[in-house]
Design an enzyme around this catalytic site. Structure first.
Site: not given
Length: 516
Positions: A50, A323
Site C-alpha cells: 500500500e 498495521h
C-alpha cells in the site's frame, strides 16, 4: 562484493498509503522512511505494501538510501499494486506477476481489481557464490471484505492467490535459492490459505517457528475460541501472538472520539499493556525457506521474529500505519550433510507442514488441541539443527494424493471453485442477456420517437435509449472480456488442484464450461 552475511534482517509493512483516502498519508510515510533508517537491527530487506504513489516511494528511498541503496517500485493495472522492495544488496532481476483471480471490476468501490494485485518478485544476490541468492516475493492479497459471512465470494480469490504463491516459492526453492514470501496475506494463521503456502512450498511461517502455540485468529474467531484460551492482553497479543493488525494500541483502530485526542501540540495518549484485545490478529507474514543446504554447507534458520514500527508520529501522535510491521532475523547455521542423508522418521515427527498436535476440522482450518490454560505450557521453539533437518526429505513418503495436504483439503478447494464458478456463470449470462435486451430496447425507443404526441416524450425516449444502450454495452463487454476470462482462470485452477490431488480424470481436462 562484500562477504556474505551471517544474518539477514527483514521488515514487511503495510503502509496504508492510499492516495486521497488514507489520512495524513504524506506525513506518516515520510516518518516510516525515517524510522526504517533508525531500526535496530538494521534491515537488509524491506517489503512495503500500500505504497501507491511515486511521491511516497521516493520519499522513503531518499531517507533509506544510505542503508538500503537498491529498490524497486512495482507497477500494475490502472492504479498500481502498491508494492515496493528495498534492499541492501543489488536486485538482479524483478517481475510483477498478477494473480489470475484478482477481484471484480464490478466492485469498483473496493478497488482490488483496479490495483492489479499480484506478487512483486525480486532476485537479490547477497554473496558471490552461485546459490547465495535470496528470492523475495512481496504481496498484498485480496481483502477479506466478506470474511466470516456465508457465501464469501472472495474466499476463492484468496485461496487461488495462496496457491499461486506456493507455486512461485516452490520454483525458487528448486533453484536452490533462499526463499522469502512477505506481505499482507489477509489470512489468519493455520487457515486454509495459510496451509496452502506452508504445506505446498518448502517454507516456514517464521512467527510460528518461534511461537508454535500462538493464536490462530482474534479472540472471537471460532478457531481461536475452540482452543479455550483466555482473551489476550494487548501486550501478550504483540509479544506472543504477533498480532500486527487491529489491536487497541494502533490509533487508527480507535473510535473517532479517541482519535480527536491526538494531534499537534497535544499530550500523548497511552494504552495500558493490560488492555484486553478482542480483535488483534495476524494478517502480515514472513515465510522463509532454508536455501540449498548442500551447496551452502548449511542453511538459514529463524533467529528472531517480532512486531515492529509501533512508535507514534512524533508530532501527530498517531500510529505510522493501520498495521504494525513484522520483522525477522534469519541466521546462517552450518550444517554438514552426512554421506547418506538422514531422513525424518515420518510426517508426524516433522514440525512442518502439518505437526502431529494439529487437528483438521471441516472448514479447512487446523487447530491446536484445546488444553486448559492453567496447565498449558507453550512448546519450546526448535533448535537450528531441528529447523534445518525438517527441510530434508522424509522416509516413507506419502502417496501422491496425500502429499502436502490431506485429501479433504483438496476437496474443500474444489468445492470453493465449483461454488464461485456457478456464481460467475450466472453473472456472465445475466450481463449477456442485459446487453441484448438493451439493443432491443434502444431500437424500440428510436422507432417510438417518430410517433410521440409531444416533443418532451421524444426526449425521454432518446434519454432512456442512450442510457440503456450505455449500460448494456458495459455489461456486454464485462460478459465478453472479464467473466469469460475469469471462468477460464477458474478452469485452470481446477485442473491444477485436481492434478495435484491425483483426481484428474476424463472430462476434466478441456472445455470452457457453460458460456452464452
Amino acid at each position: 562484493m562484500e562477504p556474505p552475511p551471517d544474518e539477514i534482517n527483514i521488515i514487511t509493512l503495510n503502509c496504508w498509503g492510499l492516495k486521497y483516502i488514507s489520512k495524513l498519508r504524506r506525513e506518516r510515510l515520510t516518518e516510516i522512511g525515517r524510522q526504517l533508517t533508525l531500526a535496530k537491527p538494521q534491515p537488509h530487506i524491506v517489503a512495503l505494501q500500500e505504497c501507491f504513489t511515486q511521491e511516497d516511494y521516493q520519499s522513503i528511498r531518499r531517507q533509506t538510501r544510505s542503508i538500503l541503496p537498491h529498490g524497486k517500485f512495482y507497477h500494475s493495472a490502472a492504479l498500481g499494486g502498491g508494492l515496493a522492495i528495498l534492499s541492501r544488496w543489488p536486485i538482479e532481476e524483478s517481475t510483477m506477476r498478477p494473480y489470475p483471480l484478482n477481484g471484480r471490476p464490478t466492485a469498483f468501490w473496493r478497488g482490488d481489481w483496479y490495483v492489479g494485485k499480484g506478487v512483486a518478485c525480486a532476485r537479490i544476490r547477497y554473496g558471490p557464490a552461485a546459490k547465495q541468492v535470496v528470492e523475495v516475493f512481496n504481496t498484498h492479497t485480496h481483502s477479506p471484505y466478506e470474511a466470516g459471512k456465508p457465501g464469501d465470494s472472495y474466499l476463492c480469490h484468496r485461496t487461488a492467490q495462496s496457491w499461486e504463491m506456493a507455486k512461485l516459492l516452490r520454483g525458487a526453492a528448486e533453484r536452490g535459492h533462499l526463499v522469502l514470501a512477505v506481505g499482507d496475506f489477509n489470512m489468519t494463521p493455520m487457515s486454509l490459505q495459510h496451509q496452502l503456502i506452508s504445506s505446498l512450498a518448502p517454507v516456514r511461517d517464521v512467527w510460528r517457528v518461534l511461537h508454535p502455540d500462538s493464536s490462530v485468529g482474534p479472540a472471537h474467531h471460532p478457531a481461536e475460541k475452540a482452543r479455550s484460551r483466555p482473551v489476550p492482553t494487548a501486550e501478550f497479543n504483540i509479544l506472543e501472538n504477533g498480532a500486527a493488525s487491529d489491536g487497541p494500541t494502533n490509533t487508527w483502530r480507535w473510535t473517532k472520539a479517541q482519535q480527536k485526542q491526538l494531534g499537534r501540540g497535544k499530550s500523548p495518549v497511552a494504552v495500558s499493556p493490560d488492555t484486553l484485545d478482542l480483535r488483534g490478529k495476524r494478517l502480515d507474514y514472513i515465510f522463509a525457506g532454508s536455501g540449498d543446504i548442500s551447496a551452502l554447507g548449511g542453511g538459514w534458520v529463524v533467529k528472531r521474529a517480532s512486531v515492529g514500527m509501533m512508535m507514534r508520529h512524533p508530532e501527530l501522535g498517531c500510529s505510522l500505519s493501520d498495521h504494525f510491521a513484522v520483522e525477522a532475523t534469519l541466521a546462517f547455521h552450518p550444517f554438514q550433510l552426512p554421506a547418506t542423508t538422514p531422513l525424518l522418521p515420518n510426517k508426524d515427527n516433522n514440525p512442518d507442514p502439518l505437526p502431529s498436535h494439529l487437528k483438521e476440522v471441516t472448514n479447512g482450518t487446523y487447530l491446536h488441541s484445546p488444553s486448559p490454560s492453567s496447565t498449558h505450557l507453550p512448546p519450546s521453539p526448535p533448535s537450528p539443527t531441528v529447523q534445518l533437518t525438517s527441510f530434508l526429505p522424509r522416509s516413507n513418503p506419502p502417496s501422491p494424493p496425500e502429499e502436502g495436504l490431506p485429501a479433504t483439503t483438496y476437496t474443500t478447494i474444489l468445492n470453493l471453485i465449483e461454488t464461485y464458478t456457478a456464481r460467475e456463470r450466472f453473472e456472465l449470462r445475466w450481463r449477456g442477456h442485459h446487453f441484448f435486451l438493451s439493443l432491443l430496447t434502444t431500437t424500440a425507443c428510436l422507432v417510438a420517437i417518430w410517433f410521440p404526441p409531444h416533443h418532451y416524450v421524444g426526449f425521454i425516449l432518446l434519454l432512456v435509449s442512450t442510457l440503456g444502450l450505455a449500460t448494456g454495452v458495459v455489461n456486454g463487454l464485462l460478459a465478453l472480456l472479464f467473466f469469460r476470462s475469469e471462468l477460464k482462470a477458474l478452469r485452470e485452477f481446477e485442473w491444477e488442484v485436481r492434478n495435484a490431488s491425483g483426481t484428474l480424470g476424463v472430462g476434466t481436462e478441456g472445455g470452457d464450461g457453460e458460456e452464452w
